[in-house]
Scaffold this motif. Structure first.
Motif, mmCIF file in Angstrom:
data_model
loop_
_atom_site.group_PDB
_atom_site.id
_atom_site.type_symbol
_atom_site.label_atom_id
_atom_site.label_comp_id
_atom_site.label_asym_id
_atom_site.label_seq_id
_atom_site.Cartn_x
_atom_site.Cartn_y
_atom_site.Cartn_z
ATOM 1 N N TYR A 1 15.380 0.222 12.435
ATOM 2 C CA TYR A 1 14.066 -0.114 12.986
ATOM 3 C C TYR A 1 13.094 1.016 12.672
ATOM 4 C CZ TYR A 1 10.378 -1.241 16.282
ATOM 5 O OH TYR A 1 9.167 -1.539 16.845
ATOM 6 N N ASN A 2 11.991 0.655 12.030
ATOM 7 C CA ASN A 2 11.028 1.665 11.620
ATOM 8 C C ASN A 2 9.628 1.122 11.867
ATOM 9 O OD1 ASN A 2 9.734 3.809 10.526
ATOM 10 N ND2 ASN A 2 10.288 3.381 8.411
ATOM 11 N N PRO A 3 9.090 1.291 13.055
ATOM 12 C CA PRO A 3 7.742 0.785 13.311
ATOM 13 C C PRO A 3 6.725 1.570 12.487
ATOM 14 C CG PRO A 3 8.441 2.166 15.126
ATOM 15 C CD PRO A 3 9.626 2.028 14.191
ATOM 16 N N MET A 4 5.787 0.831 11.908
ATOM 17 C CA MET A 4 4.761 1.480 11.106
ATOM 18 C C MET A 4 3.621 1.918 12.016
ATOM 19 S SD MET A 4 5.886 1.398 8.035
ATOM 20 C CE MET A 4 4.577 1.526 6.880
ATOM 21 N N PRO A 5 3.417 3.189 12.134
ATOM 22 C CA PRO A 5 2.300 3.642 12.978
ATOM 23 C C PRO A 5 0.974 3.249 12.328
ATOM 24 C CG PRO A 5 3.379 5.491 11.910
ATOM 25 C CD PRO A 5 4.166 4.282 11.565
ATOM 26 N N PRO A 6 -0.033 2.918 13.134
ATOM 27 C CA PRO A 6 -1.332 2.509 12.592
ATOM 28 C C PRO A 6 -1.957 3.569 11.687
ATOM 29 C CG PRO A 6 -1.232 2.096 14.946
ATOM 30 C CD PRO A 6 0.004 2.850 14.573
ATOM 31 N N SER A 7 -1.609 4.816 11.879
ATOM 32 C CA SER A 7 -2.201 5.875 11.062
ATOM 33 C C SER A 7 -1.805 5.762 9.592
ATOM 34 C CB SER A 7 -1.784 7.247 11.602
ATOM 35 O OG SER A 7 -0.364 7.377 11.542
ATOM 36 N N LEU A 8 -0.726 5.040 9.293
ATOM 37 C CA LEU A 8 -0.308 4.876 7.903
ATOM 38 C C LEU A 8 -1.073 3.769 7.188
ATOM 39 C CD1 LEU A 8 3.567 5.237 8.188
ATOM 40 C CD2 LEU A 8 1.894 6.961 7.516
ATOM 41 N N GLY A 9 -1.787 2.925 7.914
ATOM 42 C CA GLY A 9 -2.514 1.819 7.297
ATOM 43 C C GLY A 9 -3.769 2.285 6.584
ATOM 44 N N ASP A 10 -4.429 1.356 5.909
ATOM 45 C CA ASP A 10 -5.648 1.696 5.183
ATOM 46 C C ASP A 10 -6.909 1.316 5.958
ATOM 47 O OD1 ASP A 10 -5.521 -1.011 4.996
ATOM 48 O OD2 ASP A 10 -5.446 -1.096 2.815
ATOM 49 N N ASN A 11 -6.736 1.015 7.248
ATOM 50 C CA ASN A 11 -7.854 0.748 8.164
ATOM 51 C C ASN A 11 -8.681 -0.480 7.794
ATOM 52 O OD1 ASN A 11 -7.194 3.002 9.758
ATOM 53 N ND2 ASN A 11 -8.282 4.342 8.335
ATOM 54 N N ARG A 12 -8.082 -1.424 7.068
ATOM 55 C CA ARG A 12 -8.808 -2.657 6.773
ATOM 56 C C ARG A 12 -8.574 -3.654 7.910
ATOM 57 N NH1 ARG A 12 -7.132 -4.325 0.811
ATOM 58 N NH2 ARG A 12 -5.111 -3.652 1.589
ATOM 59 N N VAL A 13 -9.570 -4.497 8.131
ATOM 60 C CA VAL A 13 -9.453 -5.554 9.135
ATOM 61 C C VAL A 13 -9.454 -6.899 8.415
ATOM 62 C CG1 VAL A 13 -10.518 -4.203 10.978
ATOM 63 C CG2 VAL A 13 -11.953 -5.573 9.475
ATOM 64 N N ALA A 14 -9.208 -7.967 9.144
ATOM 65 C CA ALA A 14 -9.103 -9.294 8.530
ATOM 66 C C ALA A 14 -10.369 -9.668 7.768
ATOM 67 C CB ALA A 14 -8.796 -10.340 9.593
ATOM 68 N N ALA A 15 -11.533 -9.265 8.259
ATOM 69 C CA ALA A 15 -12.790 -9.609 7.581
ATOM 70 C C ALA A 15 -12.865 -8.989 6.190
ATOM 71 C CB ALA A 15 -13.968 -9.148 8.422
ATOM 72 N N ASP A 16 -12.160 -7.893 5.969
ATOM 73 C CA ASP A 16 -12.172 -7.263 4.645
ATOM 74 C C ASP A 16 -11.497 -8.133 3.595
ATOM 75 O OD1 ASP A 16 -13.427 -5.050 5.722
ATOM 76 O OD2 ASP A 16 -11.547 -3.986 6.103
ATOM 77 N N PHE A 17 -10.679 -9.065 4.019
ATOM 78 C CA PHE A 17 -9.960 -9.916 3.079
ATOM 79 C C PHE A 17 -10.654 -11.254 2.843
ATOM 80 C CE2 PHE A 17 -6.798 -7.091 4.927
ATOM 81 C CZ PHE A 17 -6.235 -6.555 3.776
ATOM 82 N N ALA A 18 -11.767 -11.494 3.492
ATOM 83 C CA ALA A 18 -12.482 -12.760 3.333
ATOM 84 C C ALA A 18 -13.061 -12.837 1.927
ATOM 85 C CB ALA A 18 -13.595 -12.861 4.364
ATOM 86 N N VAL A 19 -12.874 -13.982 1.307
ATOM 87 C CA VAL A 19 -13.390 -14.220 -0.039
ATOM 88 C C VAL A 19 -14.697 -14.983 0.108
ATOM 89 C CG1 VAL A 19 -12.945 -15.352 -2.237
ATOM 90 C CG2 VAL A 19 -11.062 -14.316 -0.964
ATOM 91 N N PRO A 20 -15.772 -14.469 -0.479
ATOM 92 C CA PRO A 20 -17.035 -15.198 -0.363
ATOM 93 C C PRO A 20 -16.923 -16.547 -1.073
ATOM 94 C CG PRO A 20 -17.262 -13.330 -1.863
ATOM 95 C CD PRO A 20 -15.902 -13.261 -1.265
ATOM 96 N N VAL A 21 -17.349 -17.588 -0.370
ATOM 97 C CA VAL A 21 -17.247 -18.927 -0.919
ATOM 98 C C VAL A 21 -18.624 -19.365 -1.383
ATOM 99 C CG1 VAL A 21 -16.661 -21.310 -0.386
ATOM 100 C CG2 VAL A 21 -15.360 -19.454 0.646
#
Length: 195
Positions: free
Chosen positions: A46-66
């Motif tokens: 078991y190896n929980p990923m601490p939030p500090s290892l992420g790239d700080n992106r949120v779901a809105a960063d992945f939205a593709v403009p339509v």
């Protein structure tokens, strides 16, 4: 000697019975060992990923403009009548290829037709068509109408100017009181001449 009363029963084998045959201790030991190993493995890996290892992106960063695709809109809503080649069906549905309504200097003429539809006799390239074109004012956004109009005005051999969503919004506002479809040539010919 006398035979037993129920000789058929005496010839049959007795019913099988399970008796007291417990599960072998070896099998129970293997099952218990696998269970203990599985719990240990889950705990050890078991190896929980601490939030500090992420790239700080949120779901809105992945939205593709339509953006609206005029070709897809045409295929989904117009091709049944006007056909894939834009030539319509002679005597039934008017062509868009070479149509004076499509190639008008002002794209507002076609925008008005798409927004409010047409009902009644309409002359296209000298041929009269009697029918009903549905309205799309409440179905398409300004951007979608602009994309559809641009697709038709620049496709099927047409080479008319394009438009944008702002102009569609302006035409929509100008014609907001138009509650019924245009009455064919009666309502639309003056629009064609005035532009």
């Amino acid at each position: 000697m006398t035979e037993p009363r129920f000789s058929q029963q005496q010839r049959e084998q007795p019913e099988p019975s399970e008796g007291s045959r417990p599960v072998p201790k070896l099998v129970l030991s293997v099952i218990a060992g696998l269970l203990i190993w599985a719990v240990y493995y889950l705990y050890a890996t078991y190896n929980p990923m601490p939030p500090s290892l992420g790239d700080n992106r949120v779901a809105a960063d992945f939205a593709v403009p339509v953006s609206a695709d005029g070709g897809q809109l045409y295929t989904a809503h117009c091709v049944a009548c006007h056909q894939a080649n834009g030539k319509g069906l002679p005597g039934v549905f008017p062509p868009l290829s070479g149509s004076e309504w499509v190639s008008a200097k002002d794209p507002g003429v076609m925008i008005k037709i798409v927004l409010h539809g047409v009902q009644g006799p309409l002359t296209v390239e000298g041929a009269k068509y009697e029918g009903l074109m549905p309205h799309f004012h409440d179905k398409f956004s300004d951007e979608e109408i602009a994309a559809l109009v641009n697709h038709v005005r620049t496709g099927f051999g047409n080479s008319a100017s394009t438009t944008d969503a702002r102009y569609v919004a302006q035409v929509r506002e100008e014609t907001r009181d138009q509650a019924t479809p245009w009455k064919g040539d009666e309502d639309l010919r003056p629009l064609l001449r005035s532009r």
